[in-house]
Each structure stands twice: as structure tokens, then as C-alpha cells.
Motif scaffolding. Structure first.
Motif, mmCIF file in Angstrom:
data_model
loop_
_atom_site.group_PDB
_atom_site.id
_atom_site.type_symbol
_atom_site.label_atom_id
_atom_site.label_comp_id
_atom_site.label_asym_id
_atom_site.label_seq_id
_atom_site.Cartn_x
_atom_site.Cartn_y
_atom_site.Cartn_z
ATOM 1 N N LEU A 98 35.519 48.985 29.953
ATOM 2 C CA LEU A 98 35.437 47.835 29.047
ATOM 3 C C LEU A 98 34.022 47.298 28.900
ATOM 4 N N ILE A 99 33.264 47.227 29.996
ATOM 5 C CA ILE A 99 31.888 46.730 29.874
ATOM 6 C C ILE A 99 31.032 47.700 29.062
ATOM 7 N N SER A 100 31.247 49.004 29.244
ATOM 8 C CA SER A 100 30.496 49.980 28.441
ATOM 9 C C SER A 100 30.878 49.881 26.964
ATOM 10 N N ALA A 101 32.169 49.684 26.680
ATOM 11 C CA ALA A 101 32.617 49.524 25.289
ATOM 12 C C ALA A 101 32.015 48.257 24.679
ATOM 13 N N TYR A 102 31.955 47.197 25.461
ATOM 14 C CA TYR A 102 31.340 45.944 25.000
ATOM 15 C C TYR A 102 29.882 46.173 24.619
ATOM 16 N N LYS A 115 34.053 57.190 31.072
ATOM 17 C CA LYS A 115 34.787 56.272 31.942
ATOM 18 C C LYS A 115 36.258 56.182 31.536
ATOM 19 N N ALA A 116 36.524 56.241 30.230
ATOM 20 C CA ALA A 116 37.916 56.242 29.762
ATOM 21 C C ALA A 116 38.636 57.498 30.248
ATOM 22 N N CYS A 117 37.918 58.602 30.346
ATOM 23 C CA CYS A 117 38.514 59.823 30.916
ATOM 24 C C CYS A 117 38.944 59.567 32.360
ATOM 25 N N GLY A 118 38.191 58.749 33.073
ATOM 26 C CA GLY A 118 38.579 58.376 34.430
ATOM 27 C C GLY A 118 39.872 57.585 34.450
ATOM 28 N N ALA A 134 26.030 54.103 25.131
ATOM 29 C CA ALA A 134 27.130 53.297 25.658
ATOM 30 C C ALA A 134 28.482 53.885 25.265
ATOM 31 N N TRP A 135 28.584 54.425 24.048
ATOM 32 C CA TRP A 135 29.849 55.068 23.654
ATOM 33 C C TRP A 135 30.097 56.313 24.505
#
Length: 155
Positions: free
Chosen positions: A13-17, A55-58, A48-49
Motif C-alpha cells: 500500500l505505501i508503494s502504491a501510494y 510486493k503484491a506478489c508477496g 514505485a509501481w
């Protein structure tokens, strides 16, 4: 499992932000990444994307590890991906934490123009968080491995 999921989701979420242009807490990252983000350079968003997707894969990996009945092939893939991710996160977090600690202890010289605020955040939060994420993921993978041990007559 819950701790690993909270860390994974939080990191994602922080990376998406940051990917959509948010700047809150970007000063805790520092360096060229912060400079790119503050300048509005599209490369910051792309980076960031990329981090968001990894990270979403995690997150997806953790959800899959919670699956009750994996097939033989999916079990092997999950174990390889899980142990690989746990190793990369643990080594990355440990290495950066040790280097940061050595720098703040004076063993490694910190350049005069270094952003000590961001370095402090890395040492106290970001880098150990990757280490903890890796360790907890390893625990989850081990539990999955034990829970899904092949038994005679099982697919």
C-alpha cells in the motif's frame, strides 16, 4: 501468517501510494528516489509501481500458501517461490541493517552530504522490516511445507 500478511499489505500500500504521486513519508526513503518523486519525474512512479507489483506478489504468495489443498505442481512452485522470496527479503534486510548499523557506529564513513534522516529511518525501520518480513515468510513457508507433506495416495 497474519504478521506476514500485515507487513506485505502495508509495504504494498505505501508503494502504491507513492506510485500515484503521494509524498507522505518519502523523506524516510531519501536519496535519488526521494528526489525523483519530489520533482514529479515519471521514473519515480514507474519504480514505485514496480515495487508495488513485486510486493503484491508477496501478498498473493501468502494467500496461496494458506490454500488448503494445493496440487503437487502448485505445492512445488509455492515452495520455490516462498523460500526464494524469504531468502531474498531476509538477506536484503539483514545486509542493509548491518551496513546501516556499521555506518552509524562509525565503522563505515557516512559521506558528509548523506541524508542522515533517511539513513536513520532505513536503519530503524525500513531495512529491519524487510528482514522481519523475510523471516516471518520463511516461517509461513515452513508451516505450509509441513502441512502439505506428500503422503502415500495423495496427489
Amino acid at each position: 501468517m497474519v504478521v506476514a500478511l500485515v507487513i506485505s499489505l502495508g509495504q504494498t500500500l505505501i508503494s502504491a501510494y507513492w506510485a500515484v504521486g503521494g509524498l507522505w513519508a518519502i523523506d524516510t526513503v531519501g536519496g535519488a528516489i526521494e528526489d525523483l518523486a519530489r520533482s514529479g519525474d515519471a521514473r519515480a512512479s514507474w519504480l514505485a509501481w514496480g515495487a508495488t507489483v513485486l510486493k503484491a506478489c508477496g501478498v498473493v504468495l501468502l494467500v496461496e500458501l494458506a490454500a488448503r489443498r494445493p496440487t503437487r505442481i502448485s505445492r512445488r512452485l509455492l515452495l520455490v517461490a516462498g523460500w526464494g522470496a524469504a531468502a531474498v527479503l531476509s538477506v536484503y534486510g539483514a545486509l542493509l541493517t548491518v551496513v546501516g548499523a556499521a555506518a552509524f557506529a562509525g565503522v563505515i564513513e557516512i559521506p558528509a552530504d548523506a541524508d542522515r534522516y533517511a539513513l536513520g529511518w532505513h536503519l530503524a525501520f525500513w531495512d529491519p522490516l524487510f528482514l522481519v518480513w523475510g523471516i516471518v515468510l520463511g516461517i509461513v513457508v515452513r508451516a505450509f511445507q509441513q502441512r502439505t507433506v506428500s503422503r502415500p495416495g495423495r496427489a
